[in-house]
Design a protein around this motif. Structure first.
Motif, PDB file in Angstrom:
ATOM      1  N   GLU A 142      37.469  48.969  49.900  1.00 48.76           N
ATOM      2  CA  GLU A 142      38.173  47.699  50.100  1.00 48.76           C
ATOM      3  C   GLU A 142      37.261  46.522  49.755  1.00 48.76           C
ATOM      4  N   TYR A 143      35.979  46.623  50.141  1.00 48.42           N
ATOM      5  CA  TYR A 143      35.046  45.540  49.820  1.00 48.42           C
ATOM      6  C   TYR A 143      34.961  45.333  48.302  1.00 48.42           C
ATOM      7  N   GLY A 144      34.842  46.429  47.583  1.00 50.40           N
ATOM      8  CA  GLY A 144      34.746  46.328  46.124  1.00 50.40           C
ATOM      9  C   GLY A 144      35.988  45.755  45.503  1.00 50.40           C
ATOM     10  N   GLU A 145      37.144  46.177  45.986  1.00 47.62           N
ATOM     11  CA  GLU A 145      38.412  45.678  45.434  1.00 47.62           C
ATOM     12  C   GLU A 145      38.569  44.179  45.701  1.00 47.62           C
ATOM     13  N   MET A 146      38.179  43.748  46.898  1.00 50.57           N
ATOM     14  CA  MET A 146      38.316  42.330  47.245  1.00 50.57           C
ATOM     15  C   MET A 146      37.376  41.466  46.401  1.00 50.57           C
ATOM     16  N   ILE A 147      36.177  41.962  46.129  1.00 52.66           N
ATOM     17  CA  ILE A 147      35.249  41.200  45.281  1.00 52.66           C
ATOM     18  C   ILE A 147      35.846  41.016  43.892  1.00 52.66           C
ATOM     19  N   ALA A 185      39.005  41.079  43.194  1.00 53.27           N
ATOM     20  CA  ALA A 185      40.195  40.224  43.316  1.00 53.27           C
ATOM     21  C   ALA A 185      39.815  38.742  43.292  1.00 53.27           C
ATOM     22  N   TYR A 186      38.642  38.425  43.864  1.00 50.57           N
ATOM     23  CA  TYR A 186      38.206  37.016  43.914  1.00 50.57           C
ATOM     24  C   TYR A 186      37.223  36.681  42.791  1.00 50.57           C
ATOM     25  N   LEU A 187      37.082  37.555  41.820  1.00 55.55           N
ATOM     26  CA  LEU A 187      36.059  37.394  40.793  1.00 55.55           C
ATOM     27  C   LEU A 187      36.219  36.083  40.006  1.00 55.55           C
ATOM     28  N   TYR A 188      37.462  35.647  39.836  1.00 50.77           N
ATOM     29  CA  TYR A 188      37.693  34.427  39.056  1.00 50.77           C
ATOM     30  C   TYR A 188      38.098  33.235  39.936  1.00 50.77           C
ATOM     31  N   ASP A 189      37.855  33.379  41.241  1.00 55.13           N
ATOM     32  CA  ASP A 189      38.121  32.272  42.179  1.00 55.13           C
ATOM     33  C   ASP A 189      36.848  32.079  43.003  1.00 55.13           C
ATOM     34  N   LYS A 190      35.956  31.200  42.511  1.00 49.04           N
ATOM     35  CA  LYS A 190      34.621  31.054  43.085  1.00 49.04           C
ATOM     36  C   LYS A 190      34.660  30.681  44.562  1.00 49.04           C
ATOM     37  N   ASP A 191      35.564  29.773  44.955  1.00 51.24           N
ATOM     38  CA  ASP A 191      35.618  29.339  46.364  1.00 51.24           C
ATOM     39  C   ASP A 191      35.977  30.494  47.282  1.00 51.24           C
ATOM     40  N   LYS A 204      33.651  32.489  50.132  1.00 52.38           N
ATOM     41  CA  LYS A 204      34.080  32.709  51.525  1.00 52.38           C
ATOM     42  C   LYS A 204      33.965  34.193  51.886  1.00 52.38           C
ATOM     43  N   TYR A 205      34.405  35.036  50.962  1.00 53.52           N
ATOM     44  CA  TYR A 205      34.411  36.476  51.252  1.00 53.52           C
ATOM     45  C   TYR A 205      32.993  37.027  51.337  1.00 53.52           C
ATOM     46  N   TYR A 207      26.423  42.266  51.261  1.00 53.77           N
ATOM     47  CA  TYR A 207      26.401  41.721  49.899  1.00 53.77           C
ATOM     48  C   TYR A 207      24.959  41.391  49.515  1.00 53.77           C
ATOM     49  N   ASN A 208      24.556  41.869  48.310  1.00 54.96           N
ATOM     50  CA  ASN A 208      23.194  41.651  47.823  1.00 54.96           C
ATOM     51  C   ASN A 208      23.187  40.425  46.896  1.00 54.96           C
ATOM     52  N   PRO A 209      22.596  39.302  47.336  1.00 55.48           N
ATOM     53  CA  PRO A 209      22.620  38.068  46.526  1.00 55.48           C
ATOM     54  C   PRO A 209      21.797  38.164  45.246  1.00 55.48           C
ATOM     55  N   LEU A 210      20.955  39.171  45.146  1.00 53.53           N
ATOM     56  CA  LEU A 210      20.140  39.325  43.933  1.00 53.53           C
ATOM     57  C   LEU A 210      20.942  39.967  42.812  1.00 53.53           C
ATOM     58  N   LEU A 211      22.108  40.505  43.141  1.00 59.59           N
ATOM     59  CA  LEU A 211      22.960  41.133  42.132  1.00 59.59           C
ATOM     60  C   LEU A 211      24.175  40.257  41.855  1.00 59.59           C
ATOM     61  N   SER A 212      24.810  40.478  40.718  1.00 65.25           N
ATOM     62  CA  SER A 212      26.034  39.733  40.379  1.00 65.25           C
ATOM     63  C   SER A 212      27.186  40.269  41.213  1.00 65.25           C
ATOM     64  N   ALA A 213      28.297  39.545  41.197  1.00 65.77           N
ATOM     65  CA  ALA A 213      29.480  39.982  41.952  1.00 65.77           C
ATOM     66  C   ALA A 213      29.971  41.334  41.441  1.00 65.77           C
ATOM     67  N   THR A 214      29.977  41.496  40.116  1.00 57.02           N
ATOM     68  CA  THR A 214      30.429  42.764  39.529  1.00 57.02           C
ATOM     69  C   THR A 214      29.514  43.916  39.945  1.00 57.02           C
ATOM     70  N   GLU A 215      28.204  43.650  39.917  1.00 60.26           N
ATOM     71  CA  GLU A 215      27.248  44.694  40.316  1.00 60.26           C
ATOM     72  C   GLU A 215      27.419  45.055  41.789  1.00 60.26           C
TER      73      GLU A 215
END
Length: 352
Positions: free
Chosen positions: A236-241, A243-249, A253-254, A262-270
């Motif tokens: 679910e975490y992966g799917e939600m990321i 889902a919000y991939l093109y909505d930065k705000d 929040k997520y 969530y690892n801030p050193l990696l991209s959202a896709t990673e």
């Protein structure tokens, strides 16, 4: 033999019988029937075998009908008897110190084809029973029971053997050798039952231990499944990321909701792909653990069946169970020999 004791008069009759029948024979086969009883077959005299009982309360020795057969029980006693005196030539048999001590004078051919003089001492004294093998100098090569220097009769490996002193005059118990042998024939049934019990106990204990081990394994696997089930949320975490991939705000929040996940050193896709990898790993864990639990449950059912019907299993079933659960105890199968008196044992050693 219950409380029946071997007295001196009977031992002398046994000595005479042995001198008449087995002197100049070789000890062709030796089987340790159980923890106290030994069965010996001879090279030329084949009508009877020699049964020696090192029973603590009622030791004895007697020739018995050769139809009685038994498998050897593995262990130190079996190993030393076979290594030291099997194949030895009987030169003399005598009662020592007018007591219940029988001495076999033997000659054994060693690996260099040299003749070695050896002695087999049977101390057939109730509560002080022992079997001792000596070299030519009467130094102790092996003893059924060792006794330290504080004992009234020290028996120390490689030490000089001293014959035990006679403590008191012996009582007469039997009127004839026939009465004595009748007692022994009754004992044979008990002896075989004792052998089976001693052979079967390690296997029974192993079955019970294996069952408990599998139950512990299932408990651990169920805990792993619970943890892995909680980890399925990573899908679910992966799917939600994604889902919000093109909505930065919304993605920001997520990400805050995910916190340390969530690892801030990696991209959202990673990050999303990492989440899917964790989900797949947890799913595989659940599948594999359920499979292992199913196998363990099946084996527990099988073990319970063996445990509940243990007293009714036949020799072949015991052999198969030893091969499966105690292969080291079972040993390697031996090839059958041409000797008519030798039969391959279910427990690795020949019946005699």
């Amino acid at each position: 033999m219950g409380k029946t004791k071997l007295d001196l008069s009977i031992l002398k009759q046994v000595e005479k019988e042995l001198e008449e029948k087995v002197i100049s024979n070789y000890l062709s086969h030796i089987a340790v029937v159980n923890s106290t009883d030994i069965l010996i077959a001879f090279s030329f005299y084949t009508k009877e075998k020699l049964l020696i009982s090192l029973n603590h309360a009622s030791p004895f020795i007697s020739l018995i009908d050769r139809s009685f057969v038994s498998a050897t029980t593995l262990g130190s006693l079996n190993d030393n008897l076979r290594k030291l005196i099997k194949g030895a030539y009987i030169r003399k048999i005598e009662v020592i110190n007018n007591d219940r001590i029988l001495k076999f004078s033997l000659t054994k051919t060693n690996e260099f084809y040299e003749h070695e003089v050896m002695y087999l001492i049977l101390e057939l004294i109730p509560t002080k029973t022992n079997l001792v093998i000596l070299n030519e100098k009467e130094e102790i090569l092996f003893a059924y029971h060792y006794q330290d220097l504080t004992s009234y009769h020290p028996v120390i490996k490689n030490g000089k053997y001293e014959y035990p002193e006679k403590i008191k005059e012996l009582e007469e118990t039997y009127s004839s050798l026939d009465d004595y042998k009748n007692e022994i024939n009754a004992y044979l049934i008990e002896s075989e039952a004792k052998r089976k019990k001693e052979i079967q106990k390690p296997l029974y204990d192993r079955l019970v231990h294996k069952k408990k081990s599998l139950e512990r394994k299932i408990k651990v696997l169920n805990k792993e499944i619970d943890d892995a089930t909680n980890g399925l949320i990573y899908k679910e975490y992966g799917e939600m990321i994604f889902a919000y991939l093109y909505d930065k705000d919304e993605l920001d929040k997520y990400i805050k909701e995910l916190g340390d996940i969530y690892n801030p050193l990696l991209s959202a896709t990673e990050n999303a792909n990492k989440m899917f990898d964790k989900y797949k790993k947890n799913k595989r864990t659940i599948e594999m653990d359920n499979l292992e639990i199913s196998k363990a449950d099946t084996e527990i059912d099988e073990l319970m069946n063996y445990i509940n019907t243990f007293a009714y299993l036949d020799e072949d079933e015991f052999h198969d169970l030893y091969q499966k659960y105690l292969p080291k105890k079972c040993g390697k199968p031996k090839k059958k020999k041409a000797d008519a008196h030798l039969v391959t044992s279910l427990y690795d050693i020949a019946y005699i």
